[in-house]
Scaffold this motif. Structure first.
Motif, PDB file in Angstrom:
ATOM      1  N   ARG A 233     -10.438 -12.664  43.233  1.00  0.00           N
ATOM      2  CA  ARG A 233     -10.498 -13.795  44.009  1.00  0.00           C
ATOM      3  C   ARG A 233     -10.051 -15.127  43.626  1.00  0.00           C
ATOM      4  N   GLU A 259      -9.297 -16.498  47.252  1.00  0.00           N
ATOM      5  CA  GLU A 259     -10.063 -17.694  47.734  1.00  0.00           C
ATOM      6  C   GLU A 259      -9.367 -19.049  46.996  1.00  0.00           C
ATOM      7  N   SER A 290      -4.141 -14.337  53.160  1.00  0.00           N
ATOM      8  CA  SER A 290      -5.384 -15.034  52.820  1.00  0.00           C
ATOM      9  C   SER A 290      -5.111 -16.563  53.349  1.00  0.00           C
ATOM     10  N   VAL A 293      -6.905 -19.551  51.704  1.00  0.00           N
ATOM     11  CA  VAL A 293      -7.135 -19.796  50.184  1.00  0.00           C
ATOM     12  C   VAL A 293      -6.794 -21.302  49.756  1.00  0.00           C
TER      13      VAL A 293
END
Length: 434
Positions: A233, A259, A290, A293
């Motif tokens: 992540r 993330e 994502s 992010v």
């Protein structure tokens, strides 16, 4: 007369007895008060002592454990040794207090199977301290770590070690830790084969990998990690490890949504580092997979090295320029970074950034934090910039020397005008005079 004398003697005796009784009563009360005000530290709840011990350096913990039997019992509780930081240095080269080697050996002997969150912090640049860290690391054979950090606050440290010595010590942890979730190994000689060992033993659990300034790792090595560790992540690495293939691997359906991605773009020697270009299609695929992010980029480049960057839209959210950056580059930032949330410019030069700031305010609708160092901006342009961004500027750090008074605003007036548009009191930062 005799009757009066006897009466006086009786009254005097009665008074003395009363005074004595009162004195005894006050003495008892005082003793009880002292007992209440002076608790028995040995009878504190062990949970409370445990919480206090967790904030103490190792040497202070050891000293505190000698106070009484109860505190010594807490010193040996497994919960106290799940998270620990070893600080290493050479007394001859550093004034900072280090963890005593004998104490470290005792901890490993007693608690290696309890340690889960461990960092080795080398606080000087000596090769001896880094070697000591590796020796300790290689002894953690009974340990199943969840977090490992190798931190060197003074370079070169780990990079001075023989590569084989470091790799063998690190591999011990990779093999024995079957649930490693967080790994921070900046400025180390880690290489591709050791990353394969990491992946082979911890691919299902690894969630954070931070490995900036690791020159022995290739783009293929980091791609191997992304291909196998689908739960990753957070990732931090140097720009030379970033590739189109890596972004596409992080964008695959098997991979969880990233993330946090941090990229350090660093040049040590001007004109001697060639920077490749990442395709826009790779960035698009990455953001599609994502969308939330945080893409953080740190630039430590010389002005002539920015040519490959900001030529098309890039999904960066946090942007830091650690060296001087030209007006042209900042102008391109305003055109190509629509997701920008934070912008920090340490230096620019003597040409005002009025147009560039206005363009950034127009195009970067999510911008909420700005920091300007050795730059110049006219007061009028700065007020207009703040007016366009409005109350979403939660952080605004501008040195007073940055602001250039003009016909419309003086330095005294700009404080009130900016405060009005921000909806809160604001002052420019002042340079210390000491």
């Amino acid at each position: 007369m005799k009757r009066g004398r006897k009466t006086n003697e009786a009254d005097s005796s009665s008074s003395e007895e009363t005074t004595e009784r009162e004195s005894k009563r006050h003495k008892v009360i005082d003793e009880k008060t002292i007992a209440v005000r002076s608790p028995d530290w040995a009878n504190l709840l062990q949970d409370i002592i445990l919480q206090v011990f967790q904030y103490l350096p190792l040497l202070d913990r050891a000293h505190a454990s000698q106070v009484c039997r109860s505190w010594n019992q807490v010193f040996h509780m497994p919960d106290l040794w799940r998270c620990f930081e070893f600080e290493l240095n050479q007394p001859a080269t550093s004034y900072l207090r280090a963890t005593h080697p004998e104490l470290i050996k005792q901890i490993i002997k007693r608690h290696s199977n309890h340690l889960q969150y461990v960092s080795f912090k080398v606080v000087d640049s000596s090769k001896e301290s880094a070697e000591a860290a590796c020796d300790i690391l290689s002894q953690l054979v009974n340990c199943s770590l969840k977090t490992l950090g190798l931190i060197s606050t003074a370079r070169p440290s780990f990079m001075d070690l023989p590569k084989s010595h470091f790799i063998s010590a690190l591999t011990v942890v990779f093999v024995n830790s079957k649930s490693l979730s967080s790994l921070k190994i900046d400025d180390t000689p880690v290489d591709d084969p050791s990353l394969k060992v990491l992946v082979a033993n911890n691919s299902d659990t690894l969630k954070l990998l931070k490995m900036s300034s690791c020159p022995h790792v290739s783009p293929a090595g980091i791609l191997c990690v992304a291909d196998q560790c689908h739960g990753l992540r957070e990732l931090a690495l140097n720009y030379h490890l970033l590739s189109d293939e890596l972004l596409l691997a992080l964008s695959s359906e098997k991979h969880v949504r990233l993330e946090h991605l941090r990229i350090d773009v660093v040049s040590e020697n001007p004109g001697q580092t060639q920077f490749h270009t990442i395709q826009k299609s790779s960035w698009d695929a990455f953001i599609k997979h994502s969308p939330k992010v945080n893409l953080v980029m740190y630039f430590f480049l010389y002005e002539e090295e920015f040519d490959p960057f900001f030529r098309y839209e890039i999904p960066v959210t946090h942007l830091y320029f650690g060296r001087s950056v030209s007006k042209d580059v900042l102008g391109r930032v305003g055109m190509t970074c629509p997701r920008l949330v934070e912008l920090v410019v340490c230096a620019n030069g003597l040409r005002p950034l009025d147009e560039e700031l206005i363009r950034i305010a127009e195009r970067c609708k999510y911008l909420s934090a700005v920091g300007l160092g050795e730059c110049e901006v006219s007061c009028s342009a700065f007020v207009e910039f703040v007016k366009m961004c409005g109350g979403r500027l939660s952080q605004l750090s501008i040195m007073e020397e940055v602001l250039i008074p003009d016909q419309k605003y003086s330095l005294e007036q700009i404080h009130w005008e900016v405060s009005k548009h921000l909806g809160r009191v604001w002052f420019p930062d002042m340079m210390p005079t000491w």
